[in-house]
Design an enzyme around this catalytic site. Structure first.
Site, short mmCIF file in Angstrom:
data_model
loop_
_atom_site.label_atom_id
_atom_site.label_comp_id
_atom_site.label_asym_id
_atom_site.label_seq_id
_atom_site.Cartn_x
_atom_site.Cartn_y
_atom_site.Cartn_z
N GLU A 186 -41.57 10.05 -25.40
CA GLU A 186 -42.69 9.46 -26.15
C GLU A 186 -43.34 10.43 -27.13
O GLU A 186 -44.56 10.62 -27.11
CB GLU A 186 -43.72 8.88 -25.18
CG GLU A 186 -43.12 7.81 -24.27
CD GLU A 186 -44.09 7.26 -23.23
OE1 GLU A 186 -45.24 7.74 -23.15
OE2 GLU A 186 -43.69 6.35 -22.50
N ASN A 231 -36.45 9.73 -24.93
CA ASN A 231 -36.82 8.45 -24.32
C ASN A 231 -38.13 7.95 -24.91
O ASN A 231 -39.10 8.70 -25.01
CB ASN A 231 -36.98 8.69 -22.80
CG ASN A 231 -37.13 7.44 -21.97
OD1 ASN A 231 -36.31 6.53 -22.06
ND2 ASN A 231 -38.16 7.40 -21.14
N HIS A 291 -40.23 -1.88 -22.27
CA HIS A 291 -41.41 -2.49 -21.64
C HIS A 291 -41.87 -3.63 -22.56
O HIS A 291 -42.30 -3.38 -23.69
CB HIS A 291 -42.54 -1.48 -21.48
CG HIS A 291 -42.23 -0.36 -20.55
ND1 HIS A 291 -42.05 -0.56 -19.18
CD2 HIS A 291 -42.07 0.97 -20.75
CE1 HIS A 291 -41.80 0.61 -18.60
NE2 HIS A 291 -41.80 1.55 -19.52
N GLU A 346 -36.29 1.67 -18.78
CA GLU A 346 -37.51 1.39 -17.99
C GLU A 346 -37.89 -0.09 -18.08
O GLU A 346 -39.07 -0.44 -18.12
CB GLU A 346 -38.70 2.23 -18.50
CG GLU A 346 -38.43 3.73 -18.58
CD GLU A 346 -39.67 4.56 -18.90
OE1 GLU A 346 -40.79 4.00 -18.93
OE2 GLU A 346 -39.51 5.78 -19.11
N ASP A 356 -39.13 -3.72 -18.03
CA ASP A 356 -39.91 -4.72 -17.31
C ASP A 356 -40.47 -5.70 -18.34
O ASP A 356 -40.57 -5.37 -19.52
CB ASP A 356 -41.00 -4.14 -16.39
CG ASP A 356 -41.93 -3.15 -17.05
OD1 ASP A 356 -42.12 -3.21 -18.27
OD2 ASP A 356 -42.50 -2.30 -16.32
#
Ligand SMILES: *[C@@H]1O[C@H](CO)[C@@H](O)[C@H](O)[C@H]1NC(C)=O
Ligand SMILES: *[C@@H]1O[C@H](CO)[C@@H](O)[C@H](O)[C@H]1NC(C)=O
Ligand SMILES: *[C@@H]1O[C@H](CO)[C@@H](O)[C@H](O)[C@H]1NC(C)=O
Length: 344
Positions: A153, A194, A230, A260, A262
């Site tokens: 990030e 990432n 996400h 990751e 979701d």
């Protein structure tokens, strides 16, 4: 092609049997050419025996990501005093099941101890601190991390570098430096950048491409880019658009992974939202499957019982393929279909 219309119809008619798996998620993923399907986990939930029993199920999970316990605040809470017990617990569990490990993460603006963020560093002293941290942590796990998320990030939404102590003290070269320190400590781990919100293309994805090129131009090793994925339900790009973005990265000679995933839903989750979520998860999986060089797919924990979503997005939840009772949701079948498996 996916048959979500029939999935939706079957769900509406209440005719979809559960569990619907002819094969598990990891079995389907590896059968279609991915290296793994996996999930993140974290230390507190490792005392939950039914949870761990499913975490151990390699039909669904061939890979585990260490959710929090390899972050800087966990591994080096005071300068040059390292703490690996929690990270070791997750890595050992995965190894006991022959599950690959995504190690996470070395250099991130968040979850840094105070001694790092409030230090009066010069370029040289902070570079030395970063080198020591990366060298000690990566060396400790040498040979055990399939992937390392080296830098996490580093970008703002507009594609500029996110402000952090490393950027303000070292400048943008902290990124290639971090990759070169990690490569020196474990030449065999695949080293990843990432980030989130790369999935739509645009300024942030372009800047991430620039990061890959900058690391390569500096002569450092970068092996992959992690797409965190996400999402809020209904906002997932269609699989063809996402595949185009993923391919813009693999064209630079790096692999990509969904790291990751979701898909949060405003609570209470309606049946319609759960069907949309199944389609969304399926589109993500289908995009990865369709791109040579998309190596794996990881969800950010597997059950709503332990999702980070309700704590970070008030009013939202139900973001994962298993509900709070560890029962598979329609999203499980959506993923399975996206991975080319058979939902019966
Ligand atoms: C999960 O797997 C680990 C590693 O193989 C094992 O030590 C543990 O007993 C398993 N736990 C459950 C609940 O299956
Ligand atoms: C911070 O470091 C600089 C140079 O290394 C020094 O001149 C300054 O006094 C230090 N400031 C504090 C608050 O320690
Ligand atoms: C910090 O030092 C590195 C060399 O290690 C150099 O590339 C970089 O430009 C320096 N950063 C600043 C802000 O001067």
């Amino acid at each position: 092609m996916l048959q979500f219309l029939s999935l939706a119809t079957a769900l509406a008619a209440g005719t979809l049997p559960h569990p619907a798996s002819a094969a598990g998620l990891n079995e389907a993923a590896t059968a279609i050419g991915l290296e793994y399907f996996g999930t993140a986990t974290d230390n507190p939930e490792l005392t939950d025996v039914p949870y761990v029993a499913q975490l151990n199920n390699t039909a669904d999970f061939g890979q585990i990501t260490v959710g929090n316990s390899q972050k800087w605040d966990a591994t080096e809470p005071t300068q040059n005093t390292f703490s690996f017990a929690d990270g070791d617990a997750v890595v050992s569990l995965a190894e006991g099941n022959d599950q690959l490990v995504r190690c996470h993460t070395l250099v991130w603006y968040n979850q840094l101890p105070n001694w790092v963020t409030s230090g009066n560093w010069t370029n040289a002293t902070l570079t030395a601190v970063m080198e020591n941290h990366i060298t000690k942590v990566v060396s400790h796990y040498k040979g055990r991390c399939h992937h390392w998320d080296v830098v996490n990030e580093a970008l703002n939404e507009d594609g500029t570098y996110r402000d952090n102590i490393f950027l303000s003290t070292i400048g943008p070269s902290y990124i290639p430096l971090a990759f070169s320190f990690a490569a020196a400590a474990d030449p065999d781990a695949k080293l990843y950048y990432n980030d989130y919100n790369l999935e739509y293309g645009g300024d942030k994805a372009t800047a991430a491409l620039d990061i890959v090129a900058a690391v390569q131009d500096a002569g450092a090793k970068i092996d992959g880019v992690g797409f965190q994925a996400h999402f809020e339900v209904g906002t997932v790009p269609d699989s063809a658009s996402l595949a185009t973005i993923l391919t813009s990265f693999t064209d630079l000679g790096v692999e990509v992974a969904i790291t990751e995933a979701d898909i949060r839903i405003e609570l209470p989750a309606t049946e319609e939202a759960l069907v949309q979520q199944a389609e969304d998860f399926g589109a993500l999986a289908e995009a990865c499957v369709g791109v040579e060089g998309c190596v794996g797919f990881t969800i950010w924990d597997y059950t709503d019982r332990y999702s980070w979503v309700p704590g970070v997005f008030p009013g939202f939840g139900a973001a994962l393929p298993w509900d709070e009772d560890l029962v598979e949701k329609p999203a499980y079948d959506g993923l399975l279909e996206g991975l080319g498996g058979e939902a019966e």
